[in-house]
Design a protein around this motif. Structure first.
Motif, mmCIF file in Angstrom:
data_model
loop_
_atom_site.group_PDB
_atom_site.id
_atom_site.type_symbol
_atom_site.label_atom_id
_atom_site.label_comp_id
_atom_site.label_asym_id
_atom_site.label_seq_id
_atom_site.Cartn_x
_atom_site.Cartn_y
_atom_site.Cartn_z
ATOM 1 N N GLY A 98 0.790 -1.220 0.000
ATOM 2 C CA GLY A 98 0.000 0.000 0.000
ATOM 3 C C GLY A 98 0.822 1.270 0.000
ATOM 4 N N GLY A 99 1.946 1.253 0.727
ATOM 5 C CA GLY A 99 2.864 2.383 0.667
ATOM 6 C C GLY A 99 2.582 3.543 1.590
ATOM 7 N N GLY A 100 1.578 3.443 2.471
ATOM 8 C CA GLY A 100 1.358 4.497 3.453
ATOM 9 C C GLY A 100 0.444 5.614 2.991
ATOM 10 N N ALA A 101 0.285 6.612 3.872
ATOM 11 C CA ALA A 101 -0.686 7.685 3.659
ATOM 12 C C ALA A 101 -0.269 8.656 2.563
ATOM 13 N N PHE A 102 1.027 8.863 2.374
ATOM 14 C CA PHE A 102 1.442 9.845 1.366
ATOM 15 C C PHE A 102 1.006 9.404 -0.029
ATOM 16 N N LEU A 103 1.260 8.148 -0.375
ATOM 17 C CA LEU A 103 0.849 7.651 -1.690
ATOM 18 C C LEU A 103 -0.672 7.665 -1.840
ATOM 19 N N ASP A 104 -1.386 7.316 -0.791
ATOM 20 C CA ASP A 104 -2.833 7.164 -0.907
ATOM 21 C C ASP A 104 -3.567 8.495 -0.777
ATOM 22 N N PHE A 105 -3.269 9.260 0.267
ATOM 23 C CA PHE A 105 -4.027 10.485 0.539
ATOM 24 C C PHE A 105 -3.278 11.765 0.167
ATOM 25 N N GLY A 106 -1.944 11.738 0.234
ATOM 26 C CA GLY A 106 -1.176 12.943 -0.042
ATOM 27 C C GLY A 106 -1.332 13.443 -1.461
ATOM 28 N N GLY A 107 -1.610 12.524 -2.373
ATOM 29 C CA GLY A 107 -1.742 12.934 -3.765
ATOM 30 C C GLY A 107 -2.925 13.834 -4.038
ATOM 31 N N GLU A 122 11.519 13.378 -1.248
ATOM 32 C CA GLU A 122 12.973 13.560 -1.048
ATOM 33 C C GLU A 122 13.250 14.704 -0.066
ATOM 34 N N ALA A 123 12.414 15.732 -0.058
ATOM 35 C CA ALA A 123 12.678 16.911 0.766
ATOM 36 C C ALA A 123 12.144 16.792 2.192
ATOM 37 N N ALA A 124 11.264 15.839 2.425
ATOM 38 C CA ALA A 124 10.535 15.802 3.698
ATOM 39 C C ALA A 124 11.435 15.444 4.882
ATOM 40 N N LEU A 125 11.232 16.131 5.975
ATOM 41 C CA LEU A 125 11.775 15.751 7.281
ATOM 42 C C LEU A 125 10.889 14.647 7.834
ATOM 43 N N VAL A 126 11.452 13.482 8.104
ATOM 44 C CA VAL A 126 10.690 12.330 8.573
ATOM 45 C C VAL A 126 10.869 12.188 10.088
ATOM 46 N N GLY A 132 8.963 23.315 2.157
ATOM 47 C CA GLY A 132 9.230 22.417 3.274
ATOM 48 C C GLY A 132 8.201 21.311 3.332
ATOM 49 N N ALA A 133 8.544 20.240 4.025
ATOM 50 C CA ALA A 133 7.619 19.119 4.194
ATOM 51 C C ALA A 133 8.015 18.345 5.442
ATOM 52 N N MET A 134 7.016 17.783 6.124
ATOM 53 C CA MET A 134 7.256 16.964 7.307
ATOM 54 C C MET A 134 6.340 15.754 7.258
ATOM 55 N N PHE A 135 6.916 14.566 7.423
ATOM 56 C CA PHE A 135 6.146 13.322 7.466
ATOM 57 C C PHE A 135 6.240 12.704 8.853
ATOM 58 N N ARG A 136 5.117 12.181 9.350
ATOM 59 C CA ARG A 136 5.094 11.361 10.562
ATOM 60 C C ARG A 136 5.113 9.896 10.136
ATOM 61 N N ARG A 137 6.140 9.164 10.557
ATOM 62 C CA ARG A 137 6.326 7.772 10.125
ATOM 63 C C ARG A 137 6.143 6.811 11.287
ATOM 64 N N ASP A 138 5.450 5.717 11.008
ATOM 65 C CA ASP A 138 5.310 4.642 11.984
ATOM 66 C C ASP A 138 6.442 3.642 11.729
ATOM 67 N N GLY A 152 1.256 13.945 7.181
ATOM 68 C CA GLY A 152 2.283 14.927 6.871
ATOM 69 C C GLY A 152 1.708 16.267 6.461
ATOM 70 N N HIS A 153 2.618 17.223 6.332
ATOM 71 C CA HIS A 153 2.284 18.585 5.916
ATOM 72 C C HIS A 153 3.310 19.039 4.883
ATOM 73 N N VAL A 154 2.834 19.774 3.894
ATOM 74 C CA VAL A 154 3.688 20.207 2.791
ATOM 75 C C VAL A 154 3.431 21.681 2.529
ATOM 76 N N LEU A 155 4.494 22.446 2.323
ATOM 77 C CA LEU A 155 4.387 23.854 1.949
ATOM 78 C C LEU A 155 5.061 24.037 0.598
ATOM 79 N N LEU A 156 4.283 24.506 -0.376
ATOM 80 C CA LEU A 156 4.770 24.758 -1.724
ATOM 81 C C LEU A 156 4.564 26.228 -2.053
#
Length: 331
Positions: free
Chosen positions: A176-185, A324-328, A203-209, A218-222
């Motif tokens: 499945g690949g987690g929330a970024f692939l499924d919902f972040g798009g 690639e840019a996200a702080l995990v 900037g970007a920040m991901f919360r990883r289990d 996660g949160h992303v600023l563009l």
């Protein structure tokens, strides 16, 4: 050689018995005169039989067996995200057109390779980002273009859901690949649609289990080159949110249920200015019916989907750069 029905209907094979297929896409296909569901495949023949009993067609055990059938012109592919690339390629190699659930793949290089393969074989390949086919977004774009909120200054969007049950495929990194692939798009694609393809990552920040090695939220600023910001949130550890807003020099547009509106839902568009607020009730629309109709037209009439594919490529590229840019942060 292009696989083509000898009738005026697309003979559709379904690869995988996913919940989205049962609830949304297959009912829309059943109601679409240009599509005939001829076969439904699963690794479990019993599950395929349950789907076939409701939606018609033959129950098929195994995905390759579906591709080997002569009565299948096109494949609808709702498999888990990280199985998409393999089975899109196999489907195209078998001469089948492909409608695939988002994301098409988990990277720009893989997506580009498959788009090029489809074009070389003169086959339709369409990513089902279904929300793009709802008329509410056209209404928002027209209001922005007509100056309803002045000059656009910022965009924000969120798609978050409560935790899924234990064992859900989204908690499986290799599938499945987690929330970024499924919902972040979703919010990323919405930002692309309203702000264009020239988006830089601030900037970007991901919360990883770490137990499952998947991103939970996660949160992303563009921002655009002229300083219009996009603040985006996604995740599967929150209360339910499904919205976007556009802020301008003289007002703000807000819309809820932007990604998953039921076909009976009348969207309520809100405009706020200084000391004034308006609400507009928009017409109902059926985004799943719209996307399956567009896919059928492309197969039967040769409608050009290159523009949609270019947006898919831009999305894949932006998601790669965000990742690639996200702080995990491990939780």
């Amino acid at each position: 050689m292009m696989s083509r029905s000898t009738t005026d209907r697309v003979r559709m094979g379904v690869m995988g018995c996913a919940d989205i297929a049962w609830r949304k896409t297959l009912p829309a296909m059943l109601a679409e005169p240009a599509i005939q569901v001829t076969a439904i495949a699963s690794r479990d023949r019993g599950k395929a039989a349950v789907f076939a009993d409701r939606f018609s067609g033959a129950a098929v055990e195994g995905y390759q067996a579906l591709l080997d059938r002569d009565d299948v012109d096109a494949v609808y592919l709702p498999l888990p995200a990280r199985l998409h690339a393999e089975w899109i390629e196999r489907s195209l190699a078998a001469g089948k057109h492909v409608l695939v659930e988002k994301p098409m793949t988990d990277s720009r290089p893989a997506t580009e390779r498959l788009v090029e393969l489809a074009r070389a074989r003169q086959l339709v390949l369409l990513e089902n980002f279904m929300f793009l086919y709802h008329s509410q977004h056209s209404a928002v774009r027209k209001l922005v273009a007509d100056g309803a909120i002045g000059e656009l200054r910022a965009f924000s969007s969120a798609f978050t859901i409560p935790p899924k049950p234990v064992g859900d495929i989204r908690y499986q990194q290799k599938v499945g690949g987690g929330a970024f692939l499924d919902f972040g798009g979703y919010p990323i694609r919405a930002a692309l649609q309203f702000l264009g393809g020239d988006l830089r990552i601030v900037g970007a920040m991901f919360r990883r289990d770490p137990r499952h090695d998947v991103v939970m939220s996660g949160h992303v600023l563009l921002c655009t080159s002229d300083g219009i910001a996009a603040q985006l949130s996604f995740g599967m550890e929150h209360s339910y949110r499904n919205s976007y807003s556009l802020a301008g020099s003289t007002g703000r547009i807000m819309l809820d249920r932007v990604f998953t509106p039921p076909e009976t839902y009348q969207p309520v568009l809100r405009i706020e200015r200084q000391d004034h607020r308006e609400e507009f009730v928009l017409p109902v629309d059926h985004q799943f019916a719209n996307v399956v109709r567009e896919f059928a037209r492309a197969v039967l009439d040769g409608d050009d989907l290159r523009a949609q594919q270019e947006w898919t490529l831009q999305q894949a590229d932006l998601m790669d750069r965000v990742r690639e840019a996200a702080l995990v942060v491990d939780i």
